[in-house]
Each structure stands twice: as C-alpha cells, then as structure tokens.
Design an enzyme around this catalytic site. Sequence first.
Site, PDB file in Angstrom:
ATOM      1  N   GLY A  25       1.056  -1.157  -0.035  1.00  0.00           N
ATOM      2  CA  GLY A  25       0.135  -0.013   0.087  1.00  0.00           C
ATOM      3  C   GLY A  25       0.934   1.318   0.025  1.00  0.00           C
ATOM      4  O   GLY A  25       2.018   1.103   0.156  1.00  0.00           O
ATOM      5  N   SER A  26       0.208   2.359  -0.162  1.00  0.00           N
ATOM      6  CA  SER A  26       1.019   3.781  -0.071  1.00  0.00           C
ATOM      7  C   SER A  26      -0.001   4.848   0.363  1.00  0.00           C
ATOM      8  O   SER A  26      -1.133   4.704   0.457  1.00  0.00           O
ATOM      9  CB  SER A  26       1.502   3.842  -1.500  1.00  0.00           C
ATOM     10  OG  SER A  26       0.378   4.152  -2.326  1.00  0.00           O
ATOM     11  N   GLY A  27       0.614   5.575   0.810  1.00  0.00           N
ATOM     12  CA  GLY A  27      -0.144   6.936   1.532  1.00  0.00           C
ATOM     13  C   GLY A  27       0.628   8.065   1.015  1.00  0.00           C
ATOM     14  O   GLY A  27       1.768   7.990   0.377  1.00  0.00           O
ATOM     15  N   PHE A  29       3.558  10.583   1.207  1.00  0.00           N
ATOM     16  CA  PHE A  29       5.025  10.412   1.309  1.00  0.00           C
ATOM     17  C   PHE A  29       5.457   9.111   2.104  1.00  0.00           C
ATOM     18  O   PHE A  29       6.399   9.072   2.610  1.00  0.00           O
ATOM     19  CB  PHE A  29       5.461  11.539   2.495  1.00  0.00           C
ATOM     20  CG  PHE A  29       5.160  12.857   1.946  1.00  0.00           C
ATOM     21  CD1 PHE A  29       4.652  13.940   2.878  1.00  0.00           C
ATOM     22  CD2 PHE A  29       5.303  13.366   0.795  1.00  0.00           C
ATOM     23  CE1 PHE A  29       4.277  15.364   2.548  1.00  0.00           C
ATOM     24  CE2 PHE A  29       4.979  14.701   0.283  1.00  0.00           C
ATOM     25  CZ  PHE A  29       4.618  15.413   1.266  1.00  0.00           C
ATOM     26  N   ALA A  30       4.774   8.104   1.976  1.00  0.00           N
ATOM     27  CA  ALA A  30       5.024   6.784   2.618  1.00  0.00           C
ATOM     28  C   ALA A  30       4.543   5.588   1.813  1.00  0.00           C
ATOM     29  O   ALA A  30       3.785   5.814   0.755  1.00  0.00           O
ATOM     30  CB  ALA A  30       4.318   6.528   3.900  1.00  0.00           C
ATOM     31  N   VAL A  32       4.001   1.232   2.146  1.00  0.00           N
ATOM     32  CA  VAL A  32       3.883   0.240   3.109  1.00  0.00           C
ATOM     33  C   VAL A  32       4.340  -0.935   2.453  1.00  0.00           C
ATOM     34  O   VAL A  32       3.688  -1.437   1.279  1.00  0.00           O
ATOM     35  CB  VAL A  32       2.419   0.055   3.633  1.00  0.00           C
ATOM     36  CG1 VAL A  32       2.256  -1.037   4.820  1.00  0.00           C
ATOM     37  CG2 VAL A  32       1.782   1.520   4.063  1.00  0.00           C
ATOM     38  N   LYS A  47       6.184   0.642   7.300  1.00  0.00           N
ATOM     39  CA  LYS A  47       5.702   1.944   6.614  1.00  0.00           C
ATOM     40  C   LYS A  47       6.997   2.831   6.670  1.00  0.00           C
ATOM     41  O   LYS A  47       7.361   3.423   7.520  1.00  0.00           O
ATOM     42  CB  LYS A  47       4.676   2.564   7.524  1.00  0.00           C
ATOM     43  CG  LYS A  47       4.357   4.055   6.731  1.00  0.00           C
ATOM     44  CD  LYS A  47       3.133   4.618   7.774  1.00  0.00           C
ATOM     45  CE  LYS A  47       2.753   6.210   7.174  1.00  0.00           C
ATOM     46  NZ  LYS A  47       1.861   6.641   8.100  1.00  0.00           N
ATOM     47  N   ASP A 144      -8.765  11.688  10.018  1.00  0.00           N
ATOM     48  CA  ASP A 144      -8.632  10.881   8.631  1.00  0.00           C
ATOM     49  C   ASP A 144      -9.494   9.734   8.438  1.00  0.00           C
ATOM     50  O   ASP A 144      -9.111   8.710   7.852  1.00  0.00           O
ATOM     51  CB  ASP A 144      -7.296  10.967   8.141  1.00  0.00           C
ATOM     52  CG  ASP A 144      -7.490  10.683   6.695  1.00  0.00           C
ATOM     53  OD1 ASP A 144      -6.331  10.400   6.016  1.00  0.00           O
ATOM     54  OD2 ASP A 144      -8.548  11.148   5.851  1.00  0.00           O
TER      55      ASP A 144
HETATM   56  C1  LIG Z   1       0.184   3.412  10.976  1.00  0.00           C
HETATM   57  O1  LIG Z   1      -0.158   4.124   9.696  1.00  0.00           O
HETATM   58  C2  LIG Z   1      -0.299   3.398   8.530  1.00  0.00           C
HETATM   59  C3  LIG Z   1      -0.430   1.781   8.865  1.00  0.00           C
HETATM   60  C4  LIG Z   1      -0.546   1.019   7.595  1.00  0.00           C
HETATM   61  C5  LIG Z   1      -0.568  -0.409   7.559  1.00  0.00           C
HETATM   62  C6  LIG Z   1      -0.217  -0.876   8.729  1.00  0.00           C
HETATM   63  C7  LIG Z   1      -0.413  -2.530   8.440  1.00  0.00           C
HETATM   64  C8  LIG Z   1      -0.798  -2.980   7.611  1.00  0.00           C
HETATM   65  N1  LIG Z   1      -1.027  -4.356   7.001  1.00  0.00           N
HETATM   66  C9  LIG Z   1      -1.519  -4.310   5.875  1.00  0.00           C
HETATM   67  C10 LIG Z   1      -1.773  -2.860   5.616  1.00  0.00           C
HETATM   68  C11 LIG Z   1      -2.195  -2.515   4.177  1.00  0.00           C
HETATM   69  C12 LIG Z   1      -2.948  -3.473   3.365  1.00  0.00           C
HETATM   70  C13 LIG Z   1      -3.430  -2.875   2.150  1.00  0.00           C
HETATM   71  C14 LIG Z   1      -3.391  -1.425   1.816  1.00  0.00           C
HETATM   72  C15 LIG Z   1      -2.902  -0.695   2.853  1.00  0.00           C
HETATM   73  C16 LIG Z   1      -2.723   0.687   2.866  1.00  0.00           C
HETATM   74  O2  LIG Z   1      -1.420   1.335   2.447  1.00  0.00           O
HETATM   75  N2  LIG Z   1      -3.805   1.431   2.124  1.00  0.00           N
HETATM   76  C17 LIG Z   1      -4.302   2.417   3.399  1.00  0.00           C
HETATM   77  C18 LIG Z   1      -4.457   3.668   2.391  1.00  0.00           C
HETATM   78  N3  LIG Z   1      -4.416   4.777   3.341  1.00  0.00           N
HETATM   79  C19 LIG Z   1      -3.069   5.256   3.866  1.00  0.00           C
HETATM   80  C20 LIG Z   1      -5.015   5.953   2.715  1.00  0.00           C
HETATM   81  C21 LIG Z   1      -2.174  -1.204   3.814  1.00  0.00           C
HETATM   82  N4  LIG Z   1      -1.071  -2.169   6.487  1.00  0.00           N
HETATM   83  N5  LIG Z   1      -1.025  -0.789   6.410  1.00  0.00           N
HETATM   84  C22 LIG Z   1      -0.844   1.841   6.361  1.00  0.00           C
HETATM   85  C23 LIG Z   1      -0.734   3.343   6.329  1.00  0.00           C
HETATM   86  C24 LIG Z   1      -0.452   3.985   7.421  1.00  0.00           C
HETATM   87  O3  LIG Z   1      -0.467   5.330   7.636  1.00  0.00           O
END
Ligand SMILES: COc1cc(-c2ccc3ncc(-c4cccc([C@@H](O)NCCN(C)C)c4)n3n2)ccc1O
Length: 288
Positions: A25-27, A29-30, A32, A47, A144
């Site tokens: 995944g992505s957000g 500036f980051a 994952v 992340k 958010d």
């Molecule tokens: C703690 O902050 C975050 C945690 C995570 C996170 C933590 C554990 C974890 N296990 C699976 C996933 C995952 C699986 C599919 C998509 C995503 C995510 O990047 N999509 C969220 C989009 N959002 C950031 C707008 C994340 N994640 N994502 C993602 C963005 C964050 O800002």
Amino acid sequence: MSDTESSPYRHEPVEDWYIVGEEIGSGHFAVVKKVVCKRSGTEFAAKFIRKKRASTSRRGARREDIEREISILQELNHVNIIKLYDIFEDKQDVTLILELVSGGELFDFIAERDVLHESEATAFIAQVLEGLAHMHLKNIAHLDLKPENILLTNRAQAVIKLIDFGISRKIEDGKNEIQMLGTPEFVAPEVIAYEPLGLYTDMWAVGVITYILLSGCSPFLGDNKQETFANICAVDFSFDDEFFGNTSDLAKDFIRGLLVKHPGRRASVTDCLSHPWIKPINDRQKEE
Ligand SMILES: COc1cc(-c2ccc3ncc(-c4cccc([C@@H](O)NCCN(C)C)c4)n3n2)ccc1O
C-alpha cells in the site's frame, strides 16, 4: 548535527533485521511493504516514511509530523488500533514496523459486497467505535477516518484495525485551531469552515462510513470537491428508499445523530456505544 545523529530511533539498516518484501500500500510520502523478521520469521508491515530533505522542499514528511504520528502510535494500545513495534531511521526514511493486517481494506470489502447486512455493519462500526473510544479517552482525534484506513484481519470473523495516524492530533481543551483537510467525502463541516476541530470531527466521519456501509452510496459526494463541500455544509443528505428501504429506523437514527452540523450537538463515541443500534452487539460480545 544531522537529524539522524540525535534521533532516538534505530539507525541500523532495516534490511539487517527484516527481509523486505512486496509493496502492499501507499499513502502520503510513504509506502507500506510486507517484511519478515529474520530472527523470528514473523511477518510485519513496514511503513517507510520519506523525510523532507530541505525546509523548502515540497516532497517528504516534516520531522514534527513524523514524530507526532509516532508519539500518538506509542500512546495507543488497543485491539482495534494498529500496533507499532519498532522504529528505524536512515538518511532518507523513518520506518515504522507495524503489525501486519492481511484482510485488506474495509473499502475493498464494501466494494466486493456493494452493501452489508445491518448485523455486519454494526459489527464493524462497534469495533471502530471501540478503537475511537480508546483514542478519545486520551484526547487523540484520528481526523482521517475513511474505509481505506480501516483494515480487516481476515474476511470471516473480521477484527478491524484503524491505520494512518498521519494527521491525527492531541486535542487540547476540547478543540484545536488546526487547519487541515482529510478526504473531502468524509470531512465534517468544521473542517471546511476552518473552525476548530475536535474528537467530534471523527464522529461525523463515523456517520458517513455507516451510511456507506448500509447503502453503498456516499451521502455528500458531489460531481466535484466544491459540490461535495456544499452538500456537507448544508448537511444535505437523505435516506433514499432505493438504498435504505430495508434499513432499520434505529440505523437511520444512529446516522442522524452523527451527521449533525453543530459539533456540540453531535453524538460522541460514548453516545454511539450506548445507542440501541450498537449496544446489543456490545452486550452480545461481552456474553461470548
Ligand atoms: C500506521 O499508519 C499506517 C499503517 C498502515 C498499515 C499497517 C499495517 C498494514 N497491514 C496491511 C496494510 C495494508 C494493506 C493494504 C493497503 C494498505 C494501505 O496502504 N492502504 C491504506 C491507504 N491509506 C493510507 C489511505 C495497507 N497495512 N497498512 C498503512 C498506512 C499507514 O499510514
């Protein structure tokens, strides 16, 4: 002194301790990525937050924003909130080692199902409220909340996990004069009006998410951002029979209590947890 020399985070390369896998995944500036701990074989999510290199640069996250997100994650400890296990820093990134959640986003779950049965929706929303109650008790607002930031541990007995605390804030004396914008569809009227935000700002988003879970429609979504904002400020929503014909009056009452323009009159997380649409779920969970 460079920001890495004085930072309290681990300075060894992440790759010394974790096998870095695919991007999940992505957000802002980051990115994952899935990682595996070399010592235990346990999977985690990492992340990688790109740091702003120069104060004039538009790319990268500001140090104070990264440290705020970390501080908030370190203060939280709840089954419905993603856990932070470790923190690394190098020249370009701060990397958060987080629990891995494998059931994907609630957003995708809804998309695959279009709408949910009320019992499924209450089970999800009750868990969001439990996680929020933990945060709000510490005067932390997420700011958010949206289906993309609600993850499921699996698709069967799904436990939800709140993620993405990138714009979360500690709310002093009940409100904060912070200006920011979450995602247009889910922001409360006070965000659009640049009025003080608070824990109540999260509660508006819970109302929008509940509306979407039950109908597959977004209550205020317009053809563009301006139209969406106008609908939000006018609190212009309805329970169209085409989508809400089989929805209980209790569910509609729950949503009406949240989509209230005046923050002081909006249902709090405590009000929601004792609302009859949610309470039976909690009572049943306590019996299990
Ligand atoms: C703690 O902050 C975050 C945690 C995570 C996170 C933590 C554990 C974890 N296990 C699976 C996933 C995952 C699986 C599919 C998509 C995503 C995510 O990047 N999509 C969220 C989009 N959002 C950031 C707008 C994340 N994640 N994502 C993602 C963005 C964050 O800002």
